[in-house]
Design a protein around this motif. Sequence first.
Motif, PDB file in Angstrom:
ATOM      1  N   ARG A  42      -6.467   8.652   7.938  1.00 26.79           N
ATOM      2  CA  ARG A  42      -6.718   7.370   8.610  1.00 26.79           C
ATOM      3  C   ARG A  42      -5.914   7.291   9.911  1.00 26.79           C
ATOM      4  O   ARG A  42      -6.424   6.859  10.940  1.00 26.79           O
ATOM      5  N   ARG A  59       2.911   1.957   7.112  1.00 24.37           N
ATOM      6  CA  ARG A  59       2.595   2.461   5.778  1.00 24.37           C
ATOM      7  C   ARG A  59       3.799   3.176   5.157  1.00 24.37           C
ATOM      8  O   ARG A  59       4.080   3.064   3.972  1.00 24.37           O
ATOM      9  N   ASN A  84     -12.833  -5.650   0.209  1.00 24.14           N
ATOM     10  CA  ASN A  84     -12.626  -5.968   1.622  1.00 24.14           C
ATOM     11  C   ASN A  84     -11.396  -5.300   2.216  1.00 24.14           C
ATOM     12  O   ASN A  84     -10.954  -5.664   3.302  1.00 24.14           O
ATOM     13  N   HIS A 101       0.619  -6.616  11.166  1.00 23.57           N
ATOM     14  CA  HIS A 101       1.307  -6.128  12.368  1.00 23.57           C
ATOM     15  C   HIS A 101       0.673  -6.706  13.611  1.00 23.57           C
ATOM     16  O   HIS A 101      -0.516  -7.004  13.651  1.00 23.57           O
ATOM     17  N   ASP A 119       0.330 -13.194   7.841  1.00 17.92           N
ATOM     18  CA  ASP A 119      -0.230 -12.842   9.143  1.00 17.92           C
ATOM     19  C   ASP A 119       0.804 -13.090  10.231  1.00 17.92           C
ATOM     20  O   ASP A 119       1.674 -13.955  10.095  1.00 17.92           O
ATOM     21  N   LYS A 169      -6.217 -13.449   3.845  1.00 18.83           N
ATOM     22  CA  LYS A 169      -5.617 -12.194   3.385  1.00 18.83           C
ATOM     23  C   LYS A 169      -5.072 -12.359   1.965  1.00 18.83           C
ATOM     24  O   LYS A 169      -5.102 -11.429   1.175  1.00 18.83           O
ATOM     25  N   ALA A 172      -7.861 -12.029  -0.272  1.00 18.13           N
ATOM     26  CA  ALA A 172      -8.442 -10.693  -0.061  1.00 18.13           C
ATOM     27  C   ALA A 172      -9.833 -10.745   0.558  1.00 18.13           C
ATOM     28  O   ALA A 172     -10.452  -9.709   0.763  1.00 18.13           O
TER      29      ALA A 172
HETATM   30  C1  LIG Z   1      -7.530  -8.611   6.944  1.00 16.48           C
HETATM   31  C2  LIG Z   1      -7.887  -8.864   8.348  1.00 16.48           C
HETATM   32  C3  LIG Z   1      -8.091 -10.344   8.527  1.00 16.48           C
HETATM   33  C4  LIG Z   1      -6.690  -8.268   9.089  1.00 16.48           C
HETATM   34  O1  LIG Z   1      -6.506  -8.775  10.295  1.00 16.48           O
HETATM   35  P1  LIG Z   1      -5.652  -8.213  11.520  1.00 16.48           P
HETATM   36  O2  LIG Z   1      -5.061  -9.419  12.153  1.00 16.48           O
HETATM   37  O3  LIG Z   1      -6.493  -7.307  12.322  1.00 16.48           O
HETATM   38  O4  LIG Z   1      -4.531  -7.265  10.922  1.00 16.48           O
HETATM   39  P2  LIG Z   1      -3.134  -7.568  10.253  1.00 16.48           P
HETATM   40  O5  LIG Z   1      -2.115  -6.790  10.973  1.00 16.48           O
HETATM   41  O6  LIG Z   1      -2.898  -9.034  10.056  1.00 16.48           O
HETATM   42  O7  LIG Z   1      -3.325  -6.975   8.781  1.00 16.48           O
HETATM   43  C5  LIG Z   1      -3.614  -5.649   8.575  1.00 16.48           C
HETATM   44  C6  LIG Z   1      -3.240  -5.320   7.151  1.00 16.48           C
HETATM   45  O8  LIG Z   1      -3.899  -6.218   6.259  1.00 16.48           O
HETATM   46  C7  LIG Z   1      -4.185  -5.517   5.050  1.00 16.48           C
HETATM   47  N1  LIG Z   1      -5.583  -5.819   4.740  1.00 16.48           N
HETATM   48  C8  LIG Z   1      -6.706  -5.163   5.089  1.00 16.48           C
HETATM   49  N2  LIG Z   1      -7.790  -5.822   4.587  1.00 16.48           N
HETATM   50  C9  LIG Z   1      -7.314  -6.886   3.922  1.00 16.48           C
HETATM   51  C10 LIG Z   1      -7.922  -7.942   3.184  1.00 16.48           C
HETATM   52  N3  LIG Z   1      -9.233  -8.019   3.002  1.00 16.48           N
HETATM   53  N4  LIG Z   1      -7.129  -8.888   2.624  1.00 16.48           N
HETATM   54  C11 LIG Z   1      -5.805  -8.826   2.780  1.00 16.48           C
HETATM   55  N5  LIG Z   1      -5.161  -7.861   3.462  1.00 16.48           N
HETATM   56  C12 LIG Z   1      -5.908  -6.915   4.030  1.00 16.48           C
HETATM   57  C13 LIG Z   1      -3.895  -4.060   5.248  1.00 16.48           C
HETATM   58  O9  LIG Z   1      -2.686  -3.778   4.574  1.00 16.48           O
HETATM   59  C14 LIG Z   1      -3.683  -3.948   6.741  1.00 16.48           C
HETATM   60  O10 LIG Z   1      -2.649  -3.060   7.089  1.00 16.48           O
HETATM   61  P3  LIG Z   1      -2.923  -1.498   7.311  1.00 16.48           P
HETATM   62  O11 LIG Z   1      -4.098  -1.420   8.231  1.00 16.48           O
HETATM   63  O12 LIG Z   1      -1.646  -1.009   7.896  1.00 16.48           O
HETATM   64  O13 LIG Z   1      -3.213  -0.987   5.961  1.00 16.48           O
HETATM   65  C15 LIG Z   1      -9.138  -8.093   8.644  1.00 16.48           C
HETATM   66  O14 LIG Z   1     -10.121  -8.458   7.773  1.00 16.48           O
HETATM   67  C16 LIG Z   1      -9.792  -8.175  10.000  1.00 16.48           C
HETATM   68  O15 LIG Z   1     -10.902  -7.781  10.094  1.00 16.48           O
HETATM   69  N6  LIG Z   1      -9.198  -8.654  11.067  1.00 16.48           N
HETATM   70  C17 LIG Z   1      -9.707  -8.788  12.431  1.00 16.48           C
HETATM   71  C18 LIG Z   1      -9.034 -10.013  12.971  1.00 16.48           C
HETATM   72  C19 LIG Z   1      -9.238 -10.303  14.413  1.00 16.48           C
HETATM   73  O16 LIG Z   1     -10.286 -10.094  14.989  1.00 16.48           O
HETATM   74  N7  LIG Z   1      -8.162 -10.871  15.016  1.00 16.48           N
HETATM   75  C20 LIG Z   1      -8.101 -11.308  16.376  1.00 16.48           C
HETATM   76  C21 LIG Z   1      -6.786 -12.079  16.558  1.00 16.48           C
HETATM   77  S1  LIG Z   1      -6.774 -13.126  17.994  1.00 16.48           S
END
Ligand SMILES: CC(C)(COP(=O)(O)OP(=O)(O)OC[C@H]1O[C@@H](n2cnc3c(N)ncnc32)[C@H](O)[C@@H]1OP(=O)(O)O)[C@@H](O)C(=O)NCCC(=O)NCCS
Length: 246
Positions: A42, A59, A84, A101, A119, A169, A172
Amino acid sequence: MQARCISELSERQVHIWTFSTSAENDVVAKCERVLTSDETGRAAQFRFSGDRESFILTRGVLRHLLGCYLGLHPGSIQFEYSSNGKAALASDSGLQFNVAHSRQMAAIAVTAGCDIGIDLEQMRTLPDLGQIAARFFCTEEAAEIDSLPEGERARAFFTCWTRKEAYIKATAEGLSRPLNSFRVMKQPGEPGNLVLQDHEATVSESWTLHDLHLAPDYAAAIAYRDRPRPLSIFPAIDLAQLIDIS
Ligand SMILES: CC(C)(COP(=O)(O)OP(=O)(O)OC[C@H]1O[C@@H](n2cnc3c(N)ncnc32)[C@H](O)[C@@H]1OP(=O)(O)O)[C@@H](O)C(=O)NCCC(=O)NCCS
Protein backbone atom coordinates in the motif's frame (compact mmCIF):
# COMPACT_ATOMS: atom_id res chain seq x y z
CA MET A 1 3.87 1.39 30.21
CA GLN A 2 1.80 -1.70 29.38
CA ALA A 3 0.31 -2.32 32.85
CA ARG A 4 -0.50 1.37 33.45
CA CYS A 5 -2.08 1.87 30.06
CA ILE A 6 -4.19 -1.27 30.22
CA SER A 7 -5.43 -0.52 33.73
CA GLU A 8 -6.40 3.02 32.67
CA LEU A 9 -8.29 1.68 29.68
CA SER A 10 -10.13 -0.74 31.93
CA GLU A 11 -11.37 2.35 33.79
CA ARG A 12 -12.99 3.56 30.55
CA GLN A 13 -10.25 6.06 29.70
CA VAL A 14 -9.69 7.33 26.18
CA HIS A 15 -6.02 7.81 25.29
CA ILE A 16 -4.96 10.30 22.62
CA TRP A 17 -1.49 10.04 21.10
CA THR A 18 -0.03 12.50 18.59
CA PHE A 19 3.16 12.57 16.56
CA SER A 20 4.84 14.19 13.60
CA THR A 21 4.47 12.44 10.25
CA SER A 22 7.95 13.33 9.11
CA ALA A 23 11.03 11.80 10.69
CA GLU A 24 14.66 10.82 10.10
CA ASN A 25 15.21 8.09 7.52
CA ASP A 26 16.29 5.54 10.12
CA VAL A 27 13.03 6.02 12.06
CA VAL A 28 11.01 5.55 8.85
CA ALA A 29 13.07 2.45 8.01
CA LYS A 30 12.46 0.98 11.49
CA CYS A 31 8.73 1.61 11.11
CA GLU A 32 8.72 0.00 7.68
CA ARG A 33 10.38 -3.12 9.10
CA VAL A 34 7.31 -3.95 11.22
CA LEU A 35 4.80 -3.53 8.37
CA THR A 36 3.24 -6.52 6.61
CA SER A 37 3.72 -7.07 2.89
CA ASP A 38 0.16 -5.75 2.34
CA GLU A 39 1.09 -2.54 4.11
CA THR A 40 4.39 -2.03 2.30
CA GLY A 41 2.49 -2.71 -0.94
CA ARG A 42 0.00 0.00 0.00
CA ALA A 43 2.85 2.37 0.87
CA ALA A 44 4.45 1.76 -2.54
CA GLN A 45 1.29 2.96 -4.28
CA PHE A 46 1.59 6.53 -2.97
CA ARG A 47 2.69 8.89 -5.71
CA PHE A 48 4.38 11.42 -3.43
CA SER A 49 7.21 10.39 -1.13
CA GLY A 50 5.81 12.58 1.70
CA ASP A 51 2.50 10.67 1.62
CA ARG A 52 4.35 7.34 1.51
CA GLU A 53 6.53 8.29 4.48
CA SER A 54 3.49 9.54 6.41
CA PHE A 55 1.64 6.25 5.86
CA ILE A 56 4.67 4.15 6.87
CA LEU A 57 5.28 6.21 10.02
CA THR A 58 1.61 6.26 11.02
CA ARG A 59 1.16 2.52 10.54
CA GLY A 60 4.52 1.78 12.19
CA VAL A 61 3.71 3.95 15.22
CA LEU A 62 0.23 2.39 15.46
CA ARG A 63 1.83 -1.07 15.53
CA HIS A 64 4.40 -0.05 18.15
CA LEU A 65 1.76 1.61 20.34
CA LEU A 66 -0.68 -1.29 20.16
CA GLY A 67 2.27 -3.61 20.79
CA CYS A 68 2.99 -1.69 24.02
CA TYR A 69 -0.64 -2.01 25.16
CA LEU A 70 -0.86 -5.69 24.33
CA GLY A 71 2.67 -6.79 25.19
CA LEU A 72 3.19 -7.99 21.62
CA HIS A 73 5.86 -7.46 18.98
CA PRO A 74 4.61 -4.66 16.66
CA GLY A 75 5.09 -6.84 13.60
CA SER A 76 2.91 -9.62 15.01
CA ILE A 77 -0.22 -7.47 15.34
CA GLN A 78 -2.95 -8.46 12.93
CA PHE A 79 -5.60 -6.11 11.61
CA GLU A 80 -8.93 -6.79 9.99
CA TYR A 81 -10.92 -4.25 7.98
CA SER A 82 -14.59 -3.31 7.83
CA SER A 83 -16.28 -3.08 4.43
CA ASN A 84 -15.54 0.67 4.42
CA GLY A 85 -11.91 0.28 5.38
CA LYS A 86 -11.83 0.82 9.16
CA ALA A 87 -8.96 -1.10 10.71
CA ALA A 88 -9.53 -3.07 13.93
CA LEU A 89 -7.51 -5.62 15.87
CA ALA A 90 -8.12 -9.12 14.61
CA SER A 91 -7.62 -10.51 18.14
CA ASP A 92 -10.43 -10.26 20.66
CA SER A 93 -8.54 -7.91 23.04
CA GLY A 94 -11.38 -5.40 23.52
CA LEU A 95 -9.03 -2.57 22.47
CA GLN A 96 -10.49 -0.14 19.94
CA PHE A 97 -8.55 2.50 18.08
CA ASN A 98 -8.73 4.94 15.20
CA VAL A 99 -6.15 6.96 13.32
CA ALA A 100 -6.19 10.36 11.61
CA HIS A 101 -3.52 12.34 9.80
CA SER A 102 -3.37 15.81 8.32
CA ARG A 103 -0.27 17.42 6.85
CA GLN A 104 2.57 17.12 9.38
CA MET A 105 0.62 15.54 12.20
CA ALA A 106 -1.10 12.27 13.08
CA ALA A 107 -3.29 11.26 16.00
CA ILE A 108 -4.34 7.89 17.38
CA ALA A 109 -7.24 7.38 19.80
CA VAL A 110 -7.30 4.20 21.91
CA THR A 111 -9.98 2.97 24.28
CA ALA A 112 -11.57 -0.30 25.37
CA GLY A 113 -14.97 -1.74 24.68
CA CYS A 114 -16.54 0.97 22.54
CA ASP A 115 -16.45 2.18 18.95
CA ILE A 116 -14.26 5.24 18.54
CA GLY A 117 -13.34 7.65 15.74
CA ILE A 118 -10.88 10.52 15.57
CA ASP A 119 -10.37 13.22 12.98
CA LEU A 120 -7.74 15.89 12.59
CA GLU A 121 -7.43 18.71 10.05
CA GLN A 122 -4.86 21.42 9.72
CA MET A 123 -6.86 24.64 9.56
CA ARG A 124 -6.20 26.63 6.44
CA THR A 125 -7.81 29.34 4.37
CA LEU A 126 -10.27 27.89 1.89
CA PRO A 127 -11.53 30.44 -0.62
CA ASP A 128 -14.59 28.27 -1.33
CA LEU A 129 -15.28 27.41 2.34
CA GLY A 130 -18.90 28.65 2.12
CA GLN A 131 -19.58 26.50 -0.94
CA ILE A 132 -18.03 23.39 0.65
CA ALA A 133 -20.09 23.94 3.81
CA ALA A 134 -23.27 24.42 1.76
CA ARG A 135 -22.55 21.25 -0.21
CA PHE A 136 -21.49 18.92 2.62
CA PHE A 137 -23.00 20.23 5.87
CA CYS A 138 -26.60 20.60 7.04
CA THR A 139 -28.30 23.85 6.05
CA GLU A 140 -28.27 25.07 9.67
CA GLU A 141 -24.54 24.35 10.09
CA ALA A 142 -23.63 26.12 6.84
CA ALA A 143 -25.78 29.11 7.84
CA GLU A 144 -24.16 29.25 11.27
CA ILE A 145 -20.67 29.32 9.73
CA ASP A 146 -21.75 31.91 7.18
CA SER A 147 -23.08 34.17 9.93
CA LEU A 148 -19.69 34.39 11.67
CA PRO A 149 -17.15 37.17 11.16
CA GLU A 150 -14.78 36.19 8.34
CA GLY A 151 -11.84 35.63 10.70
CA GLU A 152 -13.77 32.97 12.66
CA ARG A 153 -15.18 30.97 9.76
CA ALA A 154 -12.20 28.68 9.08
CA ARG A 155 -12.05 27.47 12.70
CA ALA A 156 -15.82 26.91 12.76
CA PHE A 157 -15.70 25.06 9.42
CA PHE A 158 -12.89 22.71 10.46
CA THR A 159 -14.45 22.16 13.89
CA CYS A 160 -17.70 21.11 12.23
CA TRP A 161 -15.81 18.98 9.69
CA THR A 162 -13.71 17.11 12.25
CA ARG A 163 -16.72 16.47 14.51
CA LYS A 164 -18.60 14.97 11.59
CA GLU A 165 -15.67 12.89 10.34
CA ALA A 166 -14.90 11.64 13.86
CA TYR A 167 -18.48 10.35 14.03
CA ILE A 168 -18.53 8.63 10.63
CA LYS A 169 -15.15 7.10 11.46
CA ALA A 170 -16.43 5.84 14.82
CA THR A 171 -19.38 4.14 13.13
CA ALA A 172 -16.97 2.90 10.39
CA GLU A 173 -19.34 4.19 7.73
CA GLY A 174 -16.79 6.71 6.45
CA LEU A 175 -18.06 8.89 3.65
CA SER A 176 -20.70 6.32 2.71
CA ARG A 177 -22.69 8.28 5.33
CA PRO A 178 -23.42 11.75 3.91
CA LEU A 179 -22.09 14.48 6.19
CA ASN A 180 -25.39 16.37 5.89
CA SER A 181 -27.43 13.42 7.16
CA PHE A 182 -26.78 14.37 10.81
CA ARG A 183 -26.01 17.50 12.80
CA VAL A 184 -23.32 18.07 15.39
CA MET A 185 -24.77 20.39 17.98
CA LYS A 186 -23.51 21.97 21.17
CA GLN A 187 -25.40 20.65 24.16
CA PRO A 188 -26.66 23.63 26.19
CA GLY A 189 -24.85 24.00 29.49
CA GLU A 190 -22.26 21.33 28.77
CA PRO A 191 -19.42 22.93 26.86
CA GLY A 192 -17.25 20.40 25.09
CA ASN A 193 -19.89 17.68 25.12
CA LEU A 194 -21.88 17.57 21.97
CA VAL A 195 -24.94 15.69 20.91
CA LEU A 196 -25.83 14.37 17.54
CA GLN A 197 -29.18 15.07 16.01
CA ASP A 198 -30.60 13.46 12.96
CA HIS A 199 -33.07 15.22 10.69
CA GLU A 200 -35.97 14.20 12.92
CA ALA A 201 -34.20 16.00 15.79
CA THR A 202 -33.87 12.80 17.80
CA VAL A 203 -31.06 13.18 20.28
CA SER A 204 -28.68 10.27 20.20
CA GLU A 205 -27.76 9.77 23.84
CA SER A 206 -25.46 6.86 23.22
CA TRP A 207 -22.74 8.95 21.56
CA THR A 208 -20.25 11.47 22.90
CA LEU A 209 -18.25 13.95 20.83
CA HIS A 210 -15.34 16.00 22.17
CA ASP A 211 -13.36 18.68 20.41
CA LEU A 212 -9.64 18.17 20.99
CA HIS A 213 -7.02 20.92 21.19
CA LEU A 214 -3.92 19.12 19.99
CA ALA A 215 -1.95 21.89 18.26
CA PRO A 216 -2.66 25.59 17.63
CA ASP A 217 -3.42 25.35 13.91
CA TYR A 218 -5.26 22.02 13.97
CA ALA A 219 -8.92 21.20 14.58
CA ALA A 220 -9.60 17.74 15.97
CA ALA A 221 -12.46 15.75 17.47
CA ILE A 222 -13.25 12.30 18.80
CA ALA A 223 -16.55 10.45 18.84
CA TYR A 224 -17.37 7.30 20.76
CA ARG A 225 -20.40 5.18 21.51
CA ASP A 226 -20.71 5.73 25.26
CA ARG A 227 -21.43 8.38 27.87
CA PRO A 228 -18.45 10.74 28.50
CA ARG A 229 -15.23 8.93 29.34
CA PRO A 230 -12.10 10.33 31.06
CA LEU A 231 -9.67 11.62 28.45
CA SER A 232 -5.84 11.57 28.54
CA ILE A 233 -3.99 13.54 25.88
CA PHE A 234 -0.31 12.58 26.03
CA PRO A 235 2.61 14.80 24.97
CA ALA A 236 3.66 14.29 21.34
CA ILE A 237 5.43 10.95 20.93
CA ASP A 238 9.21 10.97 20.50
CA LEU A 239 9.29 8.47 17.63
CA ALA A 240 12.91 7.38 18.08
CA GLN A 241 12.24 6.67 21.76
CA LEU A 242 9.00 4.76 21.13
CA ILE A 243 10.60 2.57 18.52
CA ASP A 244 13.68 1.82 20.62
CA ILE A 245 11.79 0.93 23.81
CA SER A 246 9.11 -1.25 22.22
C1 LIG B 1 -12.52 7.51 6.76
C2 LIG B 1 -12.44 8.69 5.89
C3 LIG B 1 -13.56 9.62 6.25
C4 LIG B 1 -11.03 9.20 6.19
O1 LIG B 1 -10.87 10.49 5.94
P1 LIG B 1 -9.53 11.34 5.75
O2 LIG B 1 -9.82 12.65 6.39
O3 LIG B 1 -9.12 11.28 4.34
O4 LIG B 1 -8.38 10.57 6.52
P2 LIG B 1 -7.97 10.51 8.05
O5 LIG B 1 -6.55 10.86 8.15
O6 LIG B 1 -8.95 11.23 8.92
O7 LIG B 1 -8.17 8.96 8.39
C5 LIG B 1 -7.46 7.98 7.73
C6 LIG B 1 -7.49 6.74 8.59
O8 LIG B 1 -8.84 6.40 8.89
C7 LIG B 1 -8.92 4.98 8.99
N1 LIG B 1 -10.09 4.60 8.20
C8 LIG B 1 -10.19 4.26 6.90
N2 LIG B 1 -11.49 4.00 6.59
C9 LIG B 1 -12.19 4.17 7.72
C10 LIG B 1 -13.57 4.05 8.05
N3 LIG B 1 -14.48 3.66 7.17
N4 LIG B 1 -13.96 4.30 9.32
C11 LIG B 1 -13.06 4.68 10.23
N5 LIG B 1 -11.74 4.82 9.99
C12 LIG B 1 -11.32 4.58 8.75
C13 LIG B 1 -7.63 4.37 8.51
O9 LIG B 1 -6.93 3.94 9.66
C14 LIG B 1 -6.91 5.55 7.89
O10 LIG B 1 -5.53 5.55 8.14
P3 LIG B 1 -4.50 4.78 7.18
O11 LIG B 1 -4.84 5.22 5.79
O12 LIG B 1 -3.17 5.25 7.67
O13 LIG B 1 -4.77 3.36 7.42
C15 LIG B 1 -12.55 8.22 4.47
O14 LIG B 1 -13.70 7.52 4.30
C16 LIG B 1 -12.54 9.21 3.33
O15 LIG B 1 -12.90 8.82 2.27
N6 LIG B 1 -12.15 10.46 3.45
C17 LIG B 1 -12.09 11.51 2.44
C18 LIG B 1 -12.38 12.78 3.18
C19 LIG B 1 -12.21 14.04 2.43
O16 LIG B 1 -12.50 14.16 1.26
N7 LIG B 1 -11.76 15.08 3.19
C20 LIG B 1 -11.57 16.42 2.73
C21 LIG B 1 -11.27 17.29 3.97
S1 LIG B 1 -11.52 19.02 3.69
